[in-house]
Motif scaffolding. Structure first.
Motif, PDB file in Angstrom:
ATOM      1  N   PHE A 856     -14.318  -7.377  42.752  1.00 17.50           N
ATOM      2  CA  PHE A 856     -13.429  -6.215  42.885  1.00 17.50           C
ATOM      3  C   PHE A 856     -14.109  -5.024  43.561  1.00 17.50           C
ATOM      4  O   PHE A 856     -13.459  -4.098  43.979  1.00 17.50           O
ATOM      5  N   ASP A 857     -15.435  -5.043  43.580  1.00 17.93           N
ATOM      6  CA  ASP A 857     -16.157  -3.884  44.095  1.00 17.93           C
ATOM      7  C   ASP A 857     -16.864  -4.233  45.395  1.00 17.93           C
ATOM      8  O   ASP A 857     -17.192  -5.386  45.644  1.00 17.93           O
ATOM      9  N   PRO A 858     -17.118  -3.215  46.209  1.00 19.74           N
ATOM     10  CA  PRO A 858     -17.867  -3.469  47.439  1.00 19.74           C
ATOM     11  C   PRO A 858     -19.350  -3.661  47.131  1.00 19.74           C
ATOM     12  O   PRO A 858     -19.873  -3.112  46.165  1.00 19.74           O
ATOM     13  N   ILE A 859     -20.019  -4.472  47.938  1.00 18.21           N
ATOM     14  CA  ILE A 859     -21.458  -4.604  47.783  1.00 18.21           C
ATOM     15  C   ILE A 859     -22.102  -3.386  48.419  1.00 18.21           C
ATOM     16  O   ILE A 859     -21.456  -2.688  49.212  1.00 18.21           O
ATOM     17  N   PRO A 860     -23.367  -3.093  48.074  1.00 11.53           N
ATOM     18  CA  PRO A 860     -23.997  -1.897  48.630  1.00 11.53           C
ATOM     19  C   PRO A 860     -23.914  -1.909  50.156  1.00 11.53           C
ATOM     20  O   PRO A 860     -24.152  -2.935  50.783  1.00 11.53           O
ATOM     21  N   GLY A 861     -23.508  -0.793  50.702  1.00 16.09           N
ATOM     22  CA  GLY A 861     -23.452  -0.685  52.143  1.00 16.09           C
ATOM     23  C   GLY A 861     -22.109  -1.091  52.706  1.00 16.09           C
ATOM     24  O   GLY A 861     -21.860  -0.950  53.900  1.00 16.09           O
ATOM     25  N   ALA A 862     -21.230  -1.633  51.877  1.00 18.07           N
ATOM     26  CA  ALA A 862     -19.921  -2.040  52.369  1.00 18.07           C
ATOM     27  C   ALA A 862     -18.865  -1.111  51.791  1.00 18.07           C
ATOM     28  O   ALA A 862     -19.127  -0.375  50.846  1.00 18.07           O
ATOM     29  N   ILE A 863     -17.668  -1.170  52.364  1.00 19.81           N
ATOM     30  CA  ILE A 863     -16.597  -0.303  51.888  1.00 19.81           C
ATOM     31  C   ILE A 863     -15.553  -1.129  51.163  1.00 19.81           C
ATOM     32  O   ILE A 863     -15.036  -0.754  50.131  1.00 19.81           O
ATOM     33  N   ARG A 864     -15.255  -2.303  51.743  1.00 18.43           N
ATOM     34  CA  ARG A 864     -14.196  -3.116  51.146  1.00 18.43           C
ATOM     35  C   ARG A 864     -14.737  -3.957  49.993  1.00 18.43           C
ATOM     36  O   ARG A 864     -15.912  -4.311  49.971  1.00 18.43           O
ATOM     37  N   PRO A 865     -13.848  -4.306  49.054  1.00 17.98           N
ATOM     38  CA  PRO A 865     -14.286  -5.171  47.945  1.00 17.98           C
ATOM     39  C   PRO A 865     -14.820  -6.497  48.472  1.00 17.98           C
ATOM     40  O   PRO A 865     -14.416  -6.952  49.544  1.00 17.98           O
ATOM     41  N   SER A 866     -15.710  -7.076  47.706  1.00 14.38           N
ATOM     42  CA  SER A 866     -16.343  -8.323  48.126  1.00 14.38           C
ATOM     43  C   SER A 866     -15.319  -9.438  48.312  1.00 14.38           C
ATOM     44  O   SER A 866     -15.444 -10.269  49.198  1.00 14.38           O
ATOM     45  N   GLY A 867     -14.290  -9.452  47.460  1.00  9.00           N
ATOM     46  CA  GLY A 867     -13.195 -10.399  47.655  1.00  9.00           C
ATOM     47  C   GLY A 867     -13.503 -11.791  47.145  1.00  9.00           C
ATOM     48  O   GLY A 867     -14.323 -11.985  46.257  1.00  9.00           O
ATOM     49  N   SER A 868     -12.832 -12.754  47.751  1.00  6.83           N
ATOM     50  CA  SER A 868     -12.847 -14.101  47.216  1.00  6.83           C
ATOM     51  C   SER A 868     -14.088 -14.882  47.651  1.00  6.83           C
ATOM     52  O   SER A 868     -14.476 -14.845  48.817  1.00  6.83           O
ATOM     53  N   GLN A 869     -14.719 -15.537  46.714  1.00 10.37           N
ATOM     54  CA  GLN A 869     -15.953 -16.287  46.997  1.00 10.37           C
ATOM     55  C   GLN A 869     -15.948 -17.598  46.228  1.00 10.37           C
ATOM     56  O   GLN A 869     -15.520 -17.638  45.085  1.00 10.37           O
ATOM     57  N   PHE A 870     -16.429 -18.650  46.849  1.00 12.07           N
ATOM     58  CA  PHE A 870     -16.624 -19.922  46.138  1.00 12.07           C
ATOM     59  C   PHE A 870     -18.098 -20.136  45.853  1.00 12.07           C
ATOM     60  O   PHE A 870     -18.945 -19.764  46.655  1.00 12.07           O
ATOM     61  N   HIS A 871     -18.384 -20.701  44.704  1.00  9.72           N
ATOM     62  CA  HIS A 871     -19.787 -20.979  44.358  1.00  9.72           C
ATOM     63  C   HIS A 871     -19.902 -22.399  43.840  1.00  9.72           C
ATOM     64  O   HIS A 871     -19.100 -22.823  43.013  1.00  9.72           O
ATOM     65  N   PHE A 872     -20.887 -23.101  44.328  1.00 11.58           N
ATOM     66  CA  PHE A 872     -21.182 -24.427  43.799  1.00 11.58           C
ATOM     67  C   PHE A 872     -22.489 -24.356  43.032  1.00 11.58           C
ATOM     68  O   PHE A 872     -23.430 -23.702  43.488  1.00 11.58           O
ATOM     69  N   THR A 873     -22.548 -25.012  41.879  1.00 12.01           N
ATOM     70  CA  THR A 873     -23.802 -24.961  41.132  1.00 12.01           C
ATOM     71  C   THR A 873     -24.213 -26.355  40.682  1.00 12.01           C
ATOM     72  O   THR A 873     -23.380 -27.223  40.467  1.00 12.01           O
ATOM     73  N   ILE A 874     -25.500 -26.517  40.571  1.00  8.83           N
ATOM     74  CA  ILE A 874     -26.069 -27.744  40.022  1.00  8.83           C
ATOM     75  C   ILE A 874     -26.982 -27.324  38.890  1.00  8.83           C
ATOM     76  O   ILE A 874     -27.835 -26.457  39.084  1.00  8.83           O
ATOM     77  N   GLY A 875     -26.794 -27.895  37.739  1.00 13.17           N
ATOM     78  CA  GLY A 875     -27.637 -27.556  36.595  1.00 13.17           C
ATOM     79  C   GLY A 875     -27.110 -26.324  35.876  1.00 13.17           C
ATOM     80  O   GLY A 875     -26.212 -25.643  36.344  1.00 13.17           O
ATOM     81  N   GLN A 876     -27.693 -26.076  34.687  1.00 20.08           N
ATOM     82  CA  GLN A 876     -27.289 -24.924  33.889  1.00 20.08           C
ATOM     83  C   GLN A 876     -27.894 -23.667  34.503  1.00 20.08           C
ATOM     84  O   GLN A 876     -29.088 -23.583  34.701  1.00 20.08           O
ATOM     85  N   GLN A 877     -27.072 -22.690  34.781  1.00 17.75           N
ATOM     86  CA  GLN A 877     -27.599 -21.405  35.224  1.00 17.75           C
ATOM     87  C   GLN A 877     -27.813 -20.544  33.986  1.00 17.75           C
ATOM     88  O   GLN A 877     -26.881 -20.346  33.203  1.00 17.75           O
ATOM     89  N   ILE A 878     -29.035 -20.088  33.797  1.00 16.44           N
ATOM     90  CA  ILE A 878     -29.296 -19.320  32.587  1.00 16.44           C
ATOM     91  C   ILE A 878     -28.710 -17.925  32.726  1.00 16.44           C
ATOM     92  O   ILE A 878     -28.140 -17.380  31.796  1.00 16.44           O
ATOM     93  N   ARG A 879     -28.885 -17.346  33.920  1.00 20.77           N
ATOM     94  CA  ARG A 879     -28.436 -15.956  34.055  1.00 20.77           C
ATOM     95  C   ARG A 879     -27.280 -15.873  35.049  1.00 20.77           C
ATOM     96  O   ARG A 879     -27.330 -16.423  36.082  1.00 20.77           O
TER      97      ARG A 879
END
Lengths: 879, 283
Positions: A856-879
């Motif tokens: 919902f928020d812009p990343i540093p240096g950007a104005i528009r919200p980050s928007g839609s992103q896909f993430h693939f993961t393998i294994g347990q992510q601790i953080r």
């Protein structure tokens, strides 16, 4: 009629031995035995199969004859058999086996199906070599029909063709020709007679019998438009009838059935269970007398059926007086308080049962009062002593029994894992008073080991009432626990991207020398060996090896671990693909770690503490400036002491439903600056960072709790934070070991060496990182944050608990940020995101996941919200 | 396509049967199994079946599929119990199970099955030439059970130095006595009897006041029975030492009890004399 001893009458005509009706059995010697009626079968073989032999002493009538008949029939190769007596001469008897041969099935073929079905059916219909008989054929046909019924093909037709087999005399080739026809789906389920509970609720209770998925709102809208008259349209436009809540629900029910995960097959066995589920549901609402009075299943078109269920709800009942009888140890008030049911409550048989015998959510029920204190034989029987109108009086008849001591504890089913590896985890021990809570805890902890199928761990209790002891055997079933991580791909100019990881979770150093124990590596002592290689062409490689002995010394669960790690990252020239590699510089880290983790008994025994010592060498070649160092080439070292305190009590590692996991860790290097008088703020970076000086604090907490008492729907909340610190102004914050945030949180996708990777879904990898845009600039800001916070809320739903492929879906909302200095640190200024995802856990591959998130928020240096992103993961992510 | 592949596709049963036997003779047991699989249901009941069934079982044995082999040998024995091969089959059933029996540190269920099979063999064929071998196997398995139980005892003994000493002291006391009951002939009994004295004393020493006397007396009892059972044991010295310690502990405890009783009396007496000041009654 033949009589004993009057053998002269018996000699004339053969008599069926079973028809001989002797007053009492007599022993004969077999003088002669023959078989007749054979065409393809062999006489000697048949006689051998019968188990009867010349000179045998047999009793007539007796076991020998019936056994012989049983054996011959058991072969399934003859059409009929009679044992005839041809002659009785004193003690001697002559027998004749009169056999009828029937053709036999020499070959069985299946047509009209695919290879998988054929091979599955071949196992189910195993009649090759058996004689052709109607019952054999019908049985086979029924099996095939049932097989298809279970797959939802209710109208499958099975035709049987028999052909003479020309290759073998007296034999038949059998062809099962199956026409599957289309799958039969359940179109609609209709309930009649339910006044108190809506249809939709009852349909939800039919767990395995579901209506076919449908979205007919477009069809409906279309037909409304086409069928509408001018009058209707006018009415629709001019008057807007407010639709009641119920109307909306009905409309939705009729036109939407979002049932994509569940099949809509009709399986008779499941349907029977589901009807019971409906009744159980009614009973839980006080409708003690509810029953299904009739149900009917009828065709709806070609390949659909409708199901009607007629119910009788009966009256709703309430508790009136609850009395106890037979309790000597605990007084009535204590039991009543534990029971948690009061006069006037709705009569709920299911809850009553739970509160009396076993409440799986907390294990805090009436029985626990007794069974956690040795009273294994404790039983409580609620008897309805009086039913008046809608009120029920209950008398709890209690048997307390003796206080039982554990005599022995054993395990069964450990075919790979050594006894002591399992036994040392068992909490309930010989000499203790029996304790149900410890038993349940042991089951939980054995399942955490990962070597056994958690759903199949079963304690077998063999109590001895006289001696007041109990023998406990834990029945286990081994499951493969080694993990192979393989992933790869071709990533543009990076070239090959891939990981090969092997984790052997039940390794045995002791068995290395004994090759017969290798499977595929030596197994059985519960040690853990991990090997891992990650590579991304030439630009990134990581090699690691680690070995852990969880019970170092064999007396306490002190885990000793040793690991080696080597990583290389090389500069990539984005403009000239040919010239990336050593000439553009690299960054290498090589490290050795030795650690010892201890389980604690204080403050409670879910706590553990671990200490480790790590030595690392960081080598830069034209790379230092990327991190904000003022020199491009050089070497840094670090010697770090880490202490981690953790509390872990999750009920299940793959799909936790209950419990929490809290980790607090601190890492420290020696204070070189205070030791070395020559160092000051003016020193060069080379001098300052020759030996890294820092301290780092990490905190991670997660809790899980089931929602609405369900064991599938679970809510989880997590909080993570990290702080990097310096001992003195002389050195300040080091540019390494900082936090980079954003994305999937996987180290493999980030290629960020010497940094701590923190995921944040809904944002690109590493996108929330101070100093990110100053890489390579003249006066670079150090790359990475020195303080980060992250909070996650997740709701998970378990789709498949199957341990060979545990699948769950989740919806999340999370927020986090990463700051470059403590002046900027503002825990209220967070980057927020929300989304959904799915995970699948397979023992051989670990956890695989996909998430979609919206930032919902812009990343540093950007104005528009980050928007839609896909993430693939393998294994347990601790953080 | 080799001759085997050609044969595999054949539907000529005679040829398949001959081929299976040929591969069996040549020691190509895996190939033989494939052919026997095809031919066995068809020749069932013919004179060829008996030997073929035996060979089929033996193929599995030779290829180290011991569980299957045991199953087929046992079926063979049940089907052809008058066959000249029956004795051999029953032995092979036991032998296959014996070879399959796992090490002492793993689940011994298949070892139990092997024991049952060996016992069946020796009862059925006491005059067999393989009788001695079967008995040796039996002894070996029983030693394995004993070793397993001893390893369990040793584990409890080791864990008493771990996180929950009290629980494991108690576990040792029960477990060591169970061991002696289950394996009265074992050579480990002497050592465990000594350790029983040690752990029971340790348990008593760490006990609460109210339980101490009873547990110390138990420990002394174990010491006494140790001397009776093992008069000239190498452990006697150590047992004496522990016994000495336990006796002293018991004496100290008895003194403490006396002192406590005396104080209670004193309080009572004082309470009687000076009622209004102290309100200590039957303590």
């Amino acid at each position: 009629q033949i009589r004993l001893g009057q053998s002269r009458y018996a000699s004339s005509k053969p008599i069926d031995i079973l028809e001989l009706n002797y007053a009492k059995p007599q022993t004969f010697r077999i003088a002669e035995i023959k078989a007749v009626g054979l065409t393809t079968l062999d006489e000697i073989a048949i006689l051998s199969l019968s188990g009867l032999k010349v000179d045998d002493k047999i009793e007539v009538p007796g076991d020998a004859i019936s056994n012989a008949l049983k054996k011959l029939w058991g072969q399934g190769i003859i059409g009929d058999v009679k044992i005839l007596v041809t002659k009785i001469d004193g003690e001697d008897i002559s027998l004749l086996l009169d056999l009828t041969e029937r053709p036999r099935f020499s070959r069985v073929e299946f047509t009209g199906m695919n290879k998988t079905q054929e091979s599955e059916l071949r196992d189910k219909v195993n009649i090759r070599g058996r004689v052709v008989r109607d019952d054999v054929l019908n049985n086979a046909k029924r099996n095939i029909e049932k097989y298809y019924l279970d797959k939802g093909f209710m109208n499958a037709e099975v035709r049987i063709k028999q052909e003479r087999d020309t290759t073998l005399p007296n034999s038949v080739k059998l062809i099962f020709d199956v026409e599957q026809n289309s799958k039969v789906r359940i179109n609609a389920i209709e309930f009649y007679g339910n006044k108190e509970v809506p249809d939709s609720k009852l349909k939800g209770k039919l767990k395995k019998t579901k209506e076919h998925a449908r979205v007919s709102v477009f069809k409906d809208g279309y037909s409304r438009l086409t069928d509408a008259t001018a009058e209707d349209i006018k009415n629709t436009i001019l008057y807007t009838d407010s639709a009641s809540h119920e109307d909306v629900k009905n409309y939705i029910n009729k036109n939407f059935k979002l049932n994509f995960f569940n099949g809509s097959k009709y399986i008779p066995k499941e349907f029977r269970n589901d009807k019971d589920n409906v009744i159980n549901f009614y009973q839980s609402k006080g409708y003690r007398d509810a029953k299904v009075v009739a149900d009917s299943i009828y065709n709806f078109g070609q390949d659909k059926i409708n199901i009607d269920i007629a119910l009788e709800e009966g009256q709703k009942y309430y508790y009136r007086n609850i009395t106890f009888n037979g309790n000597f140890i605990h007084p009535d008030q204590v039991l009543l308080a534990k029971l948690g049911i009061q006069r006037g409550d709705v009569y709920d048989k299911e809850k009553l049962d739970k509160r009396l015998n076993y409440d799986p959510t907390k294990g805090d029920d009436v029985s626990s009062l007794y069974q956690n204190d040795g009273y294994l034989f404790f039983s409580i029987d609620p008897v309805e002593v009086n039913v008046a109108g809608d009120s029920i009086d209950l008398e709890m008849r209690i048997f307390e029994g003796p206080q039982v001591t554990v005599n022995s504890v054993n395990i069964k089913g450990n075919e790979r894992t050594s006894d002591h590896v399992v036994m040392r985890e068992i909490r309930i021990l010989p000499g203790q008073k029996f304790n149900r809570e410890l038993l349940v805890r042991t089951i939980r902890e054995l399942s955490t080991l990962g070597y056994f199928d958690p759903e199949k761990i079963n304690p077998d209790l063999r109590p001895n009432f006289e001696a007041a002891t109990v023998d406990i055997t834990f029945e286990l079933e081994e499951r493969p626990n080694d993990q192979i991580e393989l992933s790869g791909g071709w990533g543009g100019f990076y070239g090959f991207v891939g990981t090969v990881g092997l984790s052997f979770n039940n390794f045995s150093i002791r068995n290395i020398k004994d090759f017969s124990k290798w499977d595929p590596l030596p197994v059985g002592d519960g040690q853990k060996l991990s090997l891992r290689v990650q590579a991304n062409g030439r630009s990134f490689q990581n090699y690691s090896v680690s070995l852990t002995e969880p019970w170092f010394g064999g007396k306490k669960p002190n885990a000793l671990s040793f690991s080696f790690n080597h990583s290389v990252q090389r500069q990539v020239d984005f403009y000239n693909q040919d010239s990336f590699g050593d000439e553009l510089g690299y960054f290498k880290i090589t490290g050795l770690t030795l650690g010892l983790a201890k389980r604690l008994t204080w403050p409670d025994d879910n706590f553990s503490i671990s200490n480790s010592l790590q030595f690392q060498i960081y080598e830069f070649d034209q790379y230092g400036t990327s991190f904000g160092l003022s020199y491009p080439t050089g070497t840094s070292n670090s010697l770090t002491w880490n202490t981690t305190i953790a509390r872990y009590n999750l009920d299940n590692p793959t799909y936790p439903r209950f419990g929490s996991n809290i980790i607090l860790s601190g890492s420290f290097t020696p204070p070189y600056a205070s030791l070395n008088k020559n160092l000051n703020e003016e020193s060069t970076d080379q001098e300052k960072y020759k030996w890294l000086e820092y301290n780092k604090w990490m905190f991670d907490a997660s809790i899980y709790t089931p929602l609405f008492g369900s064991n599938k729907l679970v809510a989880s909340a997590r909080a993570h934070m990290g702080f990097l610190g310096a001992y003195s102004k002389k050195i300040g914050m080091i540019p390494l070991e900082r936090f980079v945030m954003g994305g999937d949180g996987m180290s493999m996708n980030n290629f960020a060496l010497g940094q701590e990777i923190i995921g944040l879904r809904g944002y690109e990898n590493q996108s929330i990182t101070p100093g990110r845009d100053s890489r390579g600039s003249a006066d670079p800001e150090p790359y990475g944050g020195i303080v980060y916070n992250k909070y996650v809320m997740e709701v998970r739903y378990l789709i498949s608990p199957n341990p060979s492929a545990t699948i769950f879906v989740l919806a999340f909302a999370e927020a986090g940020n990463n700051w470059g200095s403590y002046q900027d640190f503002n825990p209220y200024d967070l980057k927020k995101s929300a989304g959904a995802g799915a995970r699948i856990f397979m023992p051989a591959f670990g956890l695989l996941g996909i998430d979609w998130g919206y930032g919902f928020d812009p990343i540093p240096g950007a104005i528009r919200p980050s928007g839609s992103q896909f993430h693939f993961t393998i294994g347990q992510q601790i953080r | 396509c080799g001759p085997f592949n050609k044969l595999e596709k054949s539907t000529n049963w005679e040829e398949l049967y001959a081929g299976a036997n040929k591969y069996y003779q040549e020691g190509e047991y895996n190939k033989a199994i494939i052919l026997y699989d095809k031919v066995l249901p068809v020749i069932r009941g013919s004179e060829k079946a008996e030997l073929a069934d035996y060979n089929y079982a033996n193929c599995h044995f030779k290829t180290k599929r011991y569980i299957e082999a045991a199953g087929y040998f046992s079926t063979f024995y049940r089907t052809y119990n008058r066959s000249p091969l029956a004795e051999e089959a029953l032995f092979m059933n036991a032998y296959a199970l014996y070879l399959d029996a796992p090490d002492a540190n793993l689940d011994q269920q298949s070892s139990q099955e092997a024991v049952a099979a060996i016992q069946q063999f020796v009862t059925k064929f006491p005059a067999s030439a393989s009788y001695e071998r079967a008995m040796d196997m039996l002894v070996d398995l029983q030693e394995r059970f004993e070793l397993k139980a001893y390893m369990e005892s040793s584990m409890y003994y080791r864990l008493k130095d771990g996180l929950y000493p009290g629980d494991y002291y108690r576990a040792c006391i029960i477990n060591f006595q169970n061991f002696a009951k289950d394996y009265p002939e074992s050579e480990h009994n002497e050592e465990l009897a000594y350790k029983l004295v040690e752990v029971s004393t340790g348990y008593a020493e760490n006990s609460a006041y109210a339980k101490k006397e009873e547990r110390l007396k138990d420990a002394l009892g174990y010491a006494t029975s140790f001397y009776r059972r093992y008069p000239d044991s190498a452990y006697t010295g150590k047992v004496k030492e522990i016994e000495q310690k336990a006796t002293e502990e018991l004496e100290a405890h008895t003194d403490l009890q006396k002192e406590y009783a005396a104080r209670v009396e004193e309080q009572k007496a004082r309470a009687l004399e000076n009622k209004p000041l102290e309100k200590i009654e039957n303590n």
